[in-house]
Design a protein around this motif. Structure first.
Motif, mmCIF file in Angstrom:
data_model
loop_
_atom_site.group_PDB
_atom_site.id
_atom_site.type_symbol
_atom_site.label_atom_id
_atom_site.label_comp_id
_atom_site.label_asym_id
_atom_site.label_seq_id
_atom_site.Cartn_x
_atom_site.Cartn_y
_atom_site.Cartn_z
ATOM 1 N N ALA A 73 5.554 -53.531 -0.807
ATOM 2 C CA ALA A 73 6.119 -54.362 -1.869
ATOM 3 C C ALA A 73 5.447 -54.078 -3.211
ATOM 4 N N GLN A 74 4.134 -53.873 -3.180
ATOM 5 C CA GLN A 74 3.405 -53.573 -4.407
ATOM 6 C C GLN A 74 3.758 -52.177 -4.933
ATOM 7 N N ILE A 75 3.992 -51.261 -4.009
ATOM 8 C CA ILE A 75 4.380 -49.907 -4.394
ATOM 9 C C ILE A 75 5.714 -49.935 -5.120
ATOM 10 N N GLU A 76 6.677 -50.638 -4.537
ATOM 11 C CA GLU A 76 8.005 -50.737 -5.160
ATOM 12 C C GLU A 76 7.916 -51.381 -6.535
ATOM 13 N N GLU A 77 7.093 -52.424 -6.649
ATOM 14 C CA GLU A 77 6.957 -53.116 -7.930
ATOM 15 C C GLU A 77 6.288 -52.226 -8.975
ATOM 16 N N ALA A 78 5.284 -51.469 -8.559
ATOM 17 C CA ALA A 78 4.574 -50.587 -9.490
ATOM 18 C C ALA A 78 5.520 -49.555 -10.088
ATOM 19 N N VAL A 79 6.342 -48.946 -9.239
ATOM 20 C CA VAL A 79 7.305 -47.957 -9.731
ATOM 21 C C VAL A 79 8.363 -48.627 -10.583
ATOM 22 N N ALA A 80 8.844 -49.778 -10.131
ATOM 23 C CA ALA A 80 9.896 -50.494 -10.853
ATOM 24 C C ALA A 80 9.465 -50.861 -12.274
ATOM 25 N N LYS A 81 8.240 -51.314 -12.402
ATOM 26 C CA LYS A 81 7.755 -51.703 -13.732
ATOM 27 C C LYS A 81 7.696 -50.501 -14.673
ATOM 28 N N GLN A 82 7.321 -49.345 -14.144
ATOM 29 C CA GLN A 82 7.260 -48.149 -14.975
ATOM 30 C C GLN A 82 8.662 -47.675 -15.372
ATOM 31 N N VAL A 83 9.609 -47.790 -14.442
ATOM 32 C CA VAL A 83 10.988 -47.407 -14.765
ATOM 33 C C VAL A 83 11.555 -48.354 -15.817
ATOM 34 N N MET B 120 6.115 -41.963 -15.082
ATOM 35 C CA MET B 120 6.053 -41.479 -13.701
ATOM 36 C C MET B 120 4.639 -41.035 -13.324
ATOM 37 N N LYS B 121 3.901 -40.513 -14.286
ATOM 38 C CA LYS B 121 2.506 -40.162 -14.024
ATOM 39 C C LYS B 121 1.695 -41.411 -13.694
ATOM 40 N N LYS B 122 1.932 -42.467 -14.472
ATOM 41 C CA LYS B 122 1.215 -43.722 -14.231
ATOM 42 C C LYS B 122 1.641 -44.339 -12.909
ATOM 43 N N ALA B 123 2.947 -44.268 -12.618
ATOM 44 C CA ALA B 123 3.446 -44.805 -11.349
ATOM 45 C C ALA B 123 2.787 -44.086 -10.178
ATOM 46 N N ALA B 124 2.678 -42.774 -10.275
ATOM 47 C CA ALA B 124 2.064 -41.990 -9.207
ATOM 48 C C ALA B 124 0.605 -42.393 -8.995
ATOM 49 N N GLU B 125 -0.107 -42.598 -10.085
ATOM 50 C CA GLU B 125 -1.510 -42.990 -9.987
ATOM 51 C C GLU B 125 -1.648 -44.357 -9.321
ATOM 52 N N GLU B 126 -0.774 -45.291 -9.704
ATOM 53 C CA GLU B 126 -0.840 -46.641 -9.147
ATOM 54 C C GLU B 126 -0.474 -46.646 -7.670
ATOM 55 N N VAL B 127 0.564 -45.894 -7.311
ATOM 56 C CA VAL B 127 0.976 -45.836 -5.907
ATOM 57 C C VAL B 127 -0.092 -45.171 -5.055
ATOM 58 N N THR B 128 -0.666 -44.110 -5.559
ATOM 59 C CA THR B 128 -1.735 -43.418 -4.832
ATOM 60 C C THR B 128 -2.906 -44.349 -4.574
ATOM 61 N N ASP B 129 -3.253 -45.125 -5.571
ATOM 62 C CA ASP B 129 -4.344 -46.082 -5.430
ATOM 63 C C ASP B 129 -4.001 -47.144 -4.378
#
Length: 433
Positions: free
Chosen positions: A396-406, A420-429
C-alpha cells in the motif's frame, strides 16, 4: 504470492501497530484458556455468532446483495452475523488496526492485493483443507494463497481493464476499439471534439487510485520489479508518465478523478473510457439514470505500444479470510457457502455481475451466457497479471509513493524523470525494510 523476508513485526509496524500491539497480541495468547472450542486468543471457535467485515457493505450497489446472503444464513443456521464495514480507501488501514488490537473476529473480505500483508500478521486461519471442498478454479485458488497456505476462499476472480461506451464512440465516428497507443490518442481527440463536458478517458488522477498507472508503465515496457530490483525510473516508466501528463494537459483526461468519480462520469454519459474491474458494469449501470447504458458498456483490451505486444491488465478479485478465534468454525462454513454454493453465487452474479470462482458456478447458464463476462474473460483477464509488489507487506505504501510522484507530474510540480527517480528511491527503501 511469495514473501521477501518480511517479518510479522515488520508488517505490524507498517500499519502503525507498534511494540504495544505486538506485545498485546502475545499477552492475549498467553492468557488464553486451553481446551476444545477455544483458540490462542481465548475466543470460542464454536460460537454460532460471528462478524463479517467487508467494504462492499459500505457501497450502495453491493450492500443489498450481501445483506440478503447474511439474512438467509442467519435464518437457516439460527445465528447472528454482525456486519462491519469501512470505505474501500480506508479499509485496509482500519482492518489491520482492529485486527492487530484483537477487535476483528469472524470472516473478513480481502482484496487479493492485501492478502500477503494481512496474512503476515499471524491472525488468519489456514483454510487449505476447507478449500478442497469448494470446487474452485485453480486461478481462483491461487488468488487466496500466501506462502504455500490457503488463507482466503476466493469469492470472485477477474481483472482490472478498460471499459468503453459504445454510444459515445459511435457518436464520435469511432467504429472499432483502438488497439495501439497512437490509435487511442486519436480516438480521445475525436471524443474531445464532441464537447458538452465529455471527458474522453476518465483515468485515475487522484492519489487513491493512481496505482492504475502501473499497467500503463508495463505497456510502455517497464517491468516495475525485476530480480528484486525496482525498475521504475527507467526510460519506459518515464515515457509512460510523460504520456499521461500529455493526456492531462490536452484535457483528454481530467484532474482529481478516482474510481468513484470515473463511474459517475461514465454513468452520466460524460466519459467514453475508464478503468475498472468487471464489477464496473453492474455498479456503474445501477447508478446511471440511463437504463440502456449497460448495453453500451464494452470490455476493451488495453491499447499496446506496438502492434503484437501483449495487452496489460491487473488481476483483481476478492477472497474471504477467517480470523482465528471467536466464531471461527461458523465463519468458515459461511465463507465456504458464500463463495461456492451454486445457487448463492449465481444469484450474486445476477445482481452484481461478478463471476463465480468455482467451475460449477461459471458453468451455470446465467453466467456462461452473459456476453460481457465472456468477453471480459477473453479480452482482459486472459492476459492479466498480479502486481510484483503484492508480495511485500509495504504494498500500500509502495502504491502511494508512486502515485504521489505521478500526481506531482500531473500538476506541474515535478518533471517525469525526476519524479520517477524519486519514486524508485522511495520504493526501494520500502521493500528493504
Amino acid at each position: 504470492m511469495t514473501t521477501s523476508g518480511i517479518s510479522r513485526r515488520g508488517a505490524l509496524r507498517m500499519f502503525g501497530i507498534g511494540a504495544l500491539g505486538v506485545a498485546g497480541a502475545g499477552a492475549l495468547g498467553a492468557c488464553a484458556p486451553s481446551g476444545a472450542g477455544t483458540s490462542s486468543n481465548g475466543g470460542d471457535t464454536k460460537s454460532k455468532n460471528f462478524d463479517f467485515t467487508s467494504w462492499s457493505l459500505n457501497e450502495e450497489a453491493a450492500k443489498p446483495s450481501i445483506e440478503k446472503i447474511i439474512a438467509a444464513w442467519e435464518k437457516d443456521k439460527g445465528s447472528k452475523v454482525r456486519a462491519v464495514s469501512y470505505p474501500y480507501n480506508e479499509y485496509l488501514s482500519q482492518l489491520t488496526l482492529k485486527l492487530g488490537g484483537g477487535g476483528t473476529t469472524g470472516a473478513v473480505h480481502l482484496d487479493i492485493a492485501w492478502l500477503a500483508a494481512v496474512a503476515q500478521m499471524g491472525k488468519l486461519a489456514d483454510l487449505s483443507s476447507v478449500a478442497l471442498k469448494g470446487g474452485y478454479t485453480n486461478v481462483a485458488l491461487d488468488s487466496g494463497m500466501y506462502d504455500g497456505k490457503q488463507y482466503g476462499l476466493p469469492w470472485n476472480t477477474g481483472s482490472i481493464g478498460v471499459i468503453a461506451n459504445s454510444k459515445l464512440l459511435e457518436k464520435a465516428g469511432i467504429k472499432k476499439h483502438p488497439t495501439t497507443i497512437e490509435e487511442f490518442e486519436d480516438s480521445l481527440r475525436e471524443l474531445k471534439g464532441l464537447g458538452g463536458g465529455v471527458v474522453p478517458y476518465a483515468a485515475a488522477t487522484k492519489v487513491a487510485q493512481l496505482k492504475d498507472i502501473f499497467p500503463w508503465m508495463q505497456t510502455f515496457g517497464c517491468t516495475l520489479l525485476e530480480d528484486s530490483k525496482v525498475t521504475i525510473g527507467d526510460d519506459a516508466s518515464i515515457d509512460a508518465v510523460t504520456w499521461y501528463k500529455k493526456l492531462h494537459d490536452e484535457k483528454l483526461i481530467a484532474a482529481d478523478v478516482d474510481r468513484f468519480d470515473a463511474r459517475a462520469l461514465f454513468g452520466q454519459g460524460k466519459a467514453a473510457f475508464y478503468d475498472d474491474a468487471i464489477i464496473g458494469k453492474g455498479v456503474t449501470a445501477a447508478q446511471s439514470k440511463d437504463k440502456t447504458l449497460a448495453d453500451a458498456m464494452q470490455p476493451m483490451k488495453r491499447p499496446v505500444l506496438r502492434s503484437g505486444d501483449t495487452p496489460q491488465a491487473l488481476l483483481w478479485g476478492g477472497v474471504i479470510a477467517i480470523v482465528k478465534g471467536k466464531g471461527q468454525d461458523a465463519a468458515t462454513e459461511f465463507a465456504l457457502h458464500t463463495t461456492s454454493d451454486r445457487a448463492t453465487t449465481t444469484e450474486y452474479f445476477a445482481s452484481r455481475a461478478l463471476p463465480p470462482s468455482t467451475t460449477a458456478g461459471l458453468a451455470d447458464p446465467k453466467v456462461a451466457q452473459d456476453t460481457f463476462t465472456t468477453e471480459w474473460t477473453e479480452k482482459i483477464t486472459d492476459t492479466a497479471t498480479g502486481s510484483p509488489f503484492w508480495q511485500f507487506a509495504q504494498n500500500a505504501q509502495i502504491e502511494e509513493a508512486v502515485a504521489k510522484q505521478v500526481q506531482a507530474v500531473l500538476v506541474g510540480k515535478s518533471k517525469p524523470k525526476d519524479a520517477m527517480k524519486k519514486a524508485a528511491e522511495e520504493v526501494t527503501d520500502l521493500i528493504r525494510r
